[in-house]
Structures are given as C-alpha cells and as structure tokens.
Design an enzyme around this catalytic site. Structure first.
Site: not given
Length: 231
Positions: A32, A60, A62, A65, A115, A206
């Site tokens: 990603k 990614d 998001k 608009d 999340t 992470r």
C-alpha cells in the site's frame, strides 16, 4: 495467503520505502502506498517501479471531491496499473470513481469509518449514526454504486460479510499482532481473528515495518492468516 497480506509503506520517502521492500524480499507481494509517500517525492514513481517488478500496488488516497475531479483522478491511477484505490464511501464519490475505473483492472474500495474513530468521534463530527450503523449504510451504498469492495475495521467484518456477496471485497486495516502496540487505532484485531471474521485482505503497517526483523514479522503474519483460514 501470501497475496492477501498488504504491507503499508507508511514511510517518509521513496528511498526508505524502497529499502523496506528490498528487505522484505519475496515474503511480500502486495504493498500500500498512501498519502505520506504520494505527497512526497517519487511516491508514484515508486509505485510504477514496483508494478514493473511484478508487485501489486494499492494506492490509498481516500479521494473525495466533486465527481468530475474524482473520475479524472481515478483514471490517472488506473493508468499506473495499480490493483486497488480508495475513495471515501460517499455515494456520489463512489459512482464517480467507478466511472473513472471503467474498462480497466483497477478495483475501487470505499473507506467506511477510519479505524482511528469510534462512536464518540462520529458524534463529534456531526454524524447521526454510530460506527456499526454507518458501516452498514456505506456497505449498501457501495453495492448500489457497483464498486468492488470496502475498507472497514475488523469489528464490522462479520456483519458486513453476511450482508454482501462473497465476491465483494472486504479489506481490513487496524491489524495488530498479539501483544503489540495499539498506537492510534481503536478498532483492531489480530491477523488470525480478522481472517476468521471474513476479511479478504489485511493491511498491516507498523507491526511489520517497525519490527526488529520486518521479514520475520511478515512471515509470522502470513502464517497466522493461513492457520485461521484452514480452520
């Protein structure tokens, strides 16, 4: 199962991301690339290079608009050869992205509720729905818009999997290894739990990229996913 793990390259620049990819080697096939890299130097260039090296890429951004902008931006991402791209799961935005991806292999995923958010965060933002009800509403709207799937936390997986067709993709961030740090996430599960709840793909950042041995962490995640899928 290896192809169902997406490692999030949430790193400061393309050089650092490239080193991470090199260190992970054949353990990871899907990455990603998000805002941090895309808005820095060479983020999309890195995506092109990885696609050329037979890696699958999830862009990614998001997007959200006016429809014309979303449609045209989606078309640009499709030209890269990316596999997935995200938009916020607003009906108008999802329809525009689907139009931009028409005739290409790019799959559009709608982001339901981040999340890092919970019911209190949604209330503060002015929503009249809690997390579960809003995710269910977004799932219905995503199917109506004919996009390919959703981004949602592990906690909403079970109910959403029951409600949608099996070929509708459920992609889940908020994955933390057992005993690992939670960080800024609020709605989380382990890899095995998320697979058992119905996730098609897991996005892990992470817990792998900040591990002492990222390749070993990736292999351990894949192993846990495989065990859960076989039960």
């Amino acid at each position: 199962m290896r192809n169902r793990l997406i490692v999030a390259l949430d790193l400061p620049d393309a050089e650092a991301a490239g080193k991470m990819v090199g260190g992970l080697g054949d353990a990871v096939t899907f990455y990603k690339i998000g805002m941090e890299l895309v808005y820095g130097r060479e983020g999309l260039g890195l995506a092109e290079r990885l696609i050329g090296a037979d890696k699958r890429i999830f862009i990614d951004l998001k997007l959200h608009d006016i429809p014309n902008t979303v449609e045209r931006a989606t078309r640009q991402i499709a030209r890269l050869g990316a596999t997935f791209m995200t938009v916020h799961a607003y009906p108008q935005t999802m329809r525009a992205a689907q139009a931009g991806a028409a005739g290409t292999s790019l799959k559009i995923l709608g982001v339901t509720v981040l999340t890092s958010s919970d019911d209190a965060d949604l209330k503060e933002a002015g929503y009249g729905y809690g997390v579960r009800d809003l995710v269910a509403r977004r799932a219905r709207q995503a199917r109506e818009a004919r996009i390919d799937g959703l981004i949602l936390s592990p906690e909403e997986l079970r109910d959403t999997r029951i409600a949608v067709d099996r070929d509708f993709l459920l992609v889940t961030p908020g994955i933390r290894l057992a005993g690992g740090a939670i960080g800024d996430q609020k709605r989380i599960m382990t890899p095995g739990q998320a697979i058992a709840e119905g996730a098609d793909y897991l996005v892990v950042g992470r817990p792998i990229t900040e591990a002492a041995n990222p390749q070993a962490a990736a292999e351990a995640t894949i192993g846990e996913m495989a065990r859960a899928a076989s039960q």
